[in-house]
Design an enzyme around this catalytic site. Structure first.
Site, short mmCIF file in Angstrom:
data_model
loop_
_atom_site.label_atom_id
_atom_site.label_comp_id
_atom_site.label_asym_id
_atom_site.label_seq_id
_atom_site.Cartn_x
_atom_site.Cartn_y
_atom_site.Cartn_z
N SER A 61 38.29 -14.89 80.36
CA SER A 61 38.96 -13.65 80.73
C SER A 61 40.07 -13.92 81.74
CB SER A 61 37.92 -12.65 81.27
OG SER A 61 38.44 -11.34 81.29
N ASP A 75 35.19 -8.01 70.60
CA ASP A 75 35.66 -7.85 71.97
C ASP A 75 36.39 -6.52 72.12
OD1 ASP A 75 36.77 -8.06 74.51
OD2 ASP A 75 37.32 -10.16 74.29
N HIS A 125 33.10 -9.20 74.63
CA HIS A 125 33.91 -9.92 75.62
C HIS A 125 33.08 -10.87 76.47
CE1 HIS A 125 37.43 -10.56 78.11
NE2 HIS A 125 36.73 -10.28 79.19
#
Length: 337
Positions: free
Chosen positions: A148, A278, A306
């Site tokens: 991320s 995601d 995610h």
């Protein structure tokens, strides 16, 4: 029954009751303390040791296991509002003889937080480079992993300090333009239009908002008790003001597409792992990376959101190990040729 025997049973029962009552009280009254104990226990169980490194007046907090050897060390960069312990679920499935380093990102957990610090993606990459130099991790090129926000930083790091790393794993990285808006991006747009940007979905302040964030980040639906949700919120609330400042910094024009702007400079073998479902960062970002980085290996995980590290830790660990083994085999073939 003999009085002494009765007293023995009473004492034994009381001895057992004390830790049980302490656990129940912690679960009901201080769930945040229970969460901290949980991470402490798993660090100990997995052999991860916590250390601090200083660069001038700046302090980095990190955990590590193993020592540098013939195989590359692995440095792991966590995502927005997380901490070094988020990697424990993957560490569990990695060999104990691998040298692993998990660092708290700038401003997070035990690493220094300063209002004067540069929290842009480029600024964070610079700080991580200082950390690497502090612990002399770059004596030999290492493998860099980021997820991320940490994936955005890892990609920029690979572009700016290419001599430090030998290979790269990006897990659902931020910093890329997307042809398809994710659920999270749509929520942000709606909040901007209603001028309620203070209600960022990734910064919960109530157990209900925490439950919504977990649903947003995960395809797998975890059944989390209300007390644990409260504990997770209690741990985060003191840091929410910083998280808001950081969030606005990394979505600013200076950082929003940092990975995309630097990916042409990434020259090391790169692995991309992405959850197909995601809802935070759309999976189409994987094809953007694959088309721009020459030696790019892409893995899309079915039934995964995610939070790849939490939802599919064993699979993620195996993919990283297989990638490193492949690169080692290629290097050996080149030496023999």
């Amino acid at each position: 029954m003999d009085l002494d025997v009765l007293n023995m049973f009473v004492i034994a029962g009381g001895t057992l009751a004390i830790p049980i009552l302490a656990f129940v009280a912690s679960f009901l009254l201080w769930p945040s303390a229970l969460i901290r104990i949980y991470y402490w226990y798993w660090r100990r169980a997995l052999g991860m040791q916590v250390r601090y490194a200083n660069y001038d007046d700046y302090q980095f907090c990190y955990s590590y296991r193993g020592r540098p050897g013939y195989r590359p060390s692995i440095l792991m960069l966590h995502g927005f509002s997380a901490h070094k312990d988020m990697w424990l679920s993957i560490v569990k499935f990695l060999p104990k003889n691998l040298h692993l380093v998990c660092v708290d990102m700038p401003g997070h957990e035990g690493t220094t937080r300063s209002d004067l610090d540069d929290y842009s993606i480029s600024g964070q990459a610079k700080r991580i480079h200082q950390f690497v130099e502090c612990i002399k991790l770059n004596r030999r090129p290492f493998h860099l992993v980021g997820t991320s926000m940490g994936g955005n930083v890892a990609g920029v790091y690979a572009a700016q300090y290419p001599e430090d790393i030998c290979s790269l794993t990006l897990i659902c990285p931020a910093g890329l333009p997307s042809t398809t808006d994710s659920k999270f991006i749509k929520q942000l747009r709606e909040l901007q239009e209603s001028k309620r940007i203070d209600r960022i979905p990734l910064i919960p302040s109530t157990p209900e908002e925490m439950a919504d964030m977990l649903k947003l980040c995960s395809y797998v639906r975890f059944k989390v008790p209300q007390q644990i949700l409260q504990g997770l919120v209690d741990v985060r609330i003191p840091h929410n003001e910083f998280y808001r400042k950081l969030f606005l910094e990394i979505v600013d024009e200076k950082s929003r597409h940092s990975l995309h702007e630097n990916m042409s400079k990434i020259k090391v073998p790169t692995q991309v792992i992405w959850g197909k479902q995601d809802q935070v960062l759309d999976v189409s970002g994987a094809s953007v990376l694959a088309s721009a980085i020459p030696d790019c290996h892409v893995y899309i995980l079915e039934n995964c959101g995610h939070s790849v590290v939490v939802e599919r830790p064993r699979k993620t660990a195996n993919l990283i190990l297989e990638f490193l083994a492949l690169l080692h085999s290629i290097d050996n073939n080149k030496k023999q040729a």
